[in-house]
Design an enzyme around this catalytic site. Sequence first.
Site, PDB file in Angstrom:
ATOM      1  N   CYS A  97       0.684  -1.192   0.064  1.00  0.00           N
ATOM      2  CA  CYS A  97       0.150   0.099   0.200  1.00  0.00           C
ATOM      3  C   CYS A  97       0.868   1.169  -0.078  1.00  0.00           C
ATOM      4  O   CYS A  97       1.732   1.493  -0.887  1.00  0.00           O
ATOM      5  CB  CYS A  97      -0.900  -0.013   1.257  1.00  0.00           C
ATOM      6  SG  CYS A  97      -2.401   1.219   1.330  1.00  0.00           S
ATOM      7  N   GLN A  98       0.650   2.054   1.124  1.00  0.00           N
ATOM      8  CA  GLN A  98       1.709   3.266   1.000  1.00  0.00           C
ATOM      9  C   GLN A  98       2.884   2.978   1.273  1.00  0.00           C
ATOM     10  O   GLN A  98       3.835   3.602   0.698  1.00  0.00           O
ATOM     11  CB  GLN A  98       1.236   4.404   2.269  1.00  0.00           C
ATOM     12  CG  GLN A  98       2.039   5.439   2.223  1.00  0.00           C
ATOM     13  CD  GLN A  98       1.881   6.169   3.771  1.00  0.00           C
ATOM     14  OE1 GLN A  98       1.627   5.529   4.805  1.00  0.00           O
ATOM     15  NE2 GLN A  98       1.610   7.738   3.794  1.00  0.00           N
TER      16      GLN A  98
END
Length: 354
Positions: free
Chosen positions: A147-148
């Site tokens: 994700c991030q």
Amino acid sequence: MGPIRIEPQKALDEALKLQQKLSAGTQTLRALDPVTFGVTPKEAVYRDDKVTLYRFKGDKAPTAKTPLLICYALVNTPYMVDLQDDRSLVKNLLALGQDVYLIDWGYPDGSDKYLTLDDYINGYLRRSVDFLRKSHGVDAINLLGICQGGAFSLCFSSIYPEKVRNLITMVTPVDFHTPDNMLSHWVRELDVDLFVDTLGNVPADLMNYCYLTLKPLRLNQQKYVGLVDILDNKTELENFLRMEKWIFDSPDQAGEAFRQFIKDFYQGNKLLKGGLRIGDKAVDLKNVTAPVLNIFAEQDHLVPPAASRALKDVVGSGDYSQIAFKGGHIGIYVSSRAQREVPPAIHDWLSKRS
């Protein structure tokens, strides 16, 4: 004969069934053991401020010669990848012979509100990678960004291509302006300067509320209505509470890092379009020359598939592969299908490039 037909006997049966479930639930709840996550044994091998680098311990010694470092997002604790014994990406990778490490970013407090993306990527992440390179006697490591954390890993691989042997990105946003990205539409016009200057660090509860309201009926009502169906099943109830514990055990966000991530990634879309700088380092995805495996989820409401698929057209690697997983943003780690498909795919891909 109205639009809603209620048959008295069926309604009575439903009411009795509900009563039985609730009654059984009072007994089940009393018998529950404390729920925890992060089940695989691990040891802290390096610390840097509140950041801890862990090495996981499997039942057998790893056969992979290159360590695999998991870089998770800042917005949750990283133990979704090791939620429970039968739902653990980490455990399955260890069983396949991988040598698995993970960065735990910790819980920022008021003293951390001035931490920037430069601190996280050119600081903590770089020093963790350098520790692994030195301790294993290798020039480059395998990096798995989630994700991030996948966006962080792309930035890192662009700035320090010589330190990454193979790069794996999972449910990672690259194009932050796809039409179906609801989260992006929400924050694109946000006055993030006023927001951060007012709050300092961004509270975890506020972040969680935003994520829950992306699907308000399912995440705020439907799943709790469905909870009634498993109140008499101790195992299923423990699984449910373990997930709830993980969701709401989130760190606050360091204000300055949040400010830059919103401005440069969500609003400016600079990871895709260019012009992104982390500290004094320019980020250009054409500089990512390591082999890349990009895994995205087809039913992801946080990172739409199109946001991840965009990586194919901008990355500089001549060895690019992608896998579309039939599931959601969390299911890609905890579903039974994920246990069968994702760890073997990662291991096989890495083995061919060892």
